[in-house]
Design an enzyme around this catalytic site. Structure first.
Site, PDB file in Angstrom:
ATOM      1  N   TYR A 184      -2.702  -0.468  10.167  1.00 39.52           N
ATOM      2  CA  TYR A 184      -2.429  -0.676   8.767  1.00 39.52           C
ATOM      3  C   TYR A 184      -1.244  -0.370   8.119  1.00 39.52           C
ATOM      4  O   TYR A 184      -0.474  -0.975   7.650  1.00 39.52           O
ATOM      5  CB  TYR A 184      -3.707  -0.393   7.812  1.00 39.52           C
ATOM      6  CG  TYR A 184      -3.868  -0.669   6.409  1.00 39.52           C
ATOM      7  CD1 TYR A 184      -4.243  -2.157   6.345  1.00 39.52           C
ATOM      8  CD2 TYR A 184      -3.517   0.006   5.326  1.00 39.52           C
ATOM      9  CE1 TYR A 184      -4.259  -2.549   4.860  1.00 39.52           C
ATOM     10  CE2 TYR A 184      -3.679  -0.270   4.355  1.00 39.52           C
ATOM     11  CZ  TYR A 184      -3.743  -1.638   4.063  1.00 39.52           C
ATOM     12  OH  TYR A 184      -3.805  -2.263   2.577  1.00 39.52           O
ATOM     13  N   SER A 214       0.806  -1.073   0.074  1.00 39.50           N
ATOM     14  CA  SER A 214      -0.166  -0.014  -0.003  1.00 39.50           C
ATOM     15  C   SER A 214       1.129   1.256  -0.198  1.00 39.50           C
ATOM     16  O   SER A 214       1.991   1.136   0.497  1.00 39.50           O
ATOM     17  CB  SER A 214      -0.941  -0.095   1.217  1.00 39.50           C
ATOM     18  OG  SER A 214      -1.519   1.208   1.365  1.00 39.50           O
TER      19      SER A 214
END
Length: 263
Positions: free
Chosen positions: A161, A148
């Site tokens: 995250y 990501s």
């Protein structure tokens, strides 16, 4: 003296996709199958996998479905054994399963953060353990990890995250050095903002707060998001590269809307 023959991919390259039931995973299955890869689909939602598998078979592709929970070592090992039995030696692994929840780090319990790391980092390592050894023995293969853009620049109110994706990329960077000269490629594909089911189950207020904070800290320069097909295309390009070519990392970001010219 005859020139040495350059290694090439085998004609048949079975692939597995973890987290294949929706979003980037499902589109990656479609893209790989369309490119001629036999594909093993793994996820917890087997009913969704069966629907996708029927679509792939109708289009003439070869596909195999098996339950997979990357947070369970036993599940990963069972999946790896079943996939190899059904399709043959696995040439491509796409580690895409992920866990994402909204919230402040100070409010998160250690157990909640541990669950995110278990899926996003340790789950990827379980796949490496299950498939990587065979690849090294055969001196070929692709291990692709969906990361990501938050790995490079953390975003607030996404609990652990960003930390998990930073940890994942650290793991893969070390893995790449360890695999140097083995014939096995470890690659990172790093999506920017992408439409997917991750986050679709968030409380509306929590989602709104996250987006507001993104704007506040300059993370959202424009409103465009990627479609999952864009990430799937990048993954297919990475694993389709000829032997001797290693594409990593790949950053995939949404293009800003074209500014309208003044008349």
């Amino acid at each position: 003296m005859a020139a040495s023959r350059k290694p090439v991919h085998p004609d048949r390259r079975p692939a597995v996709v973890a987290g294949a039931s929706s979003g980037i995973g499902a589109e990656t299955v479609r893209a790989l199958a369309a490119a001629g890869f036999p594909v093993a689909l793994g996820a917890r939602r087997v009913d969704r996998l069966e629907e996708l598998a029927a679509e792939i078979r109708d289009a003439g592709g070869e596909v195999f479905v098996h339950p997979l929970d990357v947070a369970s070592t036993a599940s990963v090992e069972e999946f790896a054994t079943a996939a190899a039995a059904a399709l043959g030696d696995i040439e491509v692994v796409v580690s895409n399963a992920g866990l994402l929840a909204p919230g402040a780090i100070v409010d998160a319990t250690t157990e909640e953060l541990a669950a995110e790391f278990d899926v996003n980092v340790l789950g990827a390592h379980r796949l490496v353990r299950a498939f990587g050894t065979g690849m090294v023995e055969r001196q070929r293969g692709d291990l692709v990890f969906v990361s990501s853009d938050t790995a490079l620049r953390a975003r607030p109110f996404m609990r652990g995250y960003s930390a998990t994706k930073s940890g994942l990329e650290g793991l893969v960077e070390a893995l790449q050095m360890e695999l140097e000269g083995s014939g096995v490629r470890a690659s990172v594909v790093r999506p920017g903002p992408t439409w997917s089911e991750m986050g679709s189950d968030w409380d509306a207020d929590a989602g709104a707060r996250v987006l507001t904070e993104w704007v506040k800290w300059g993370h959202a320069r424009h409103s465009h998001f990627l479609k999952a097909t864009a990430i799937a295309a990048a993954i297919t390009t990475v694993v389709s590269a000829p032997r001797g070519v290693h594409i990593s990392p790949v950053d995939v970001n949404p293009e800003a809307p074209i500014a309208k010219e003044e008349s």
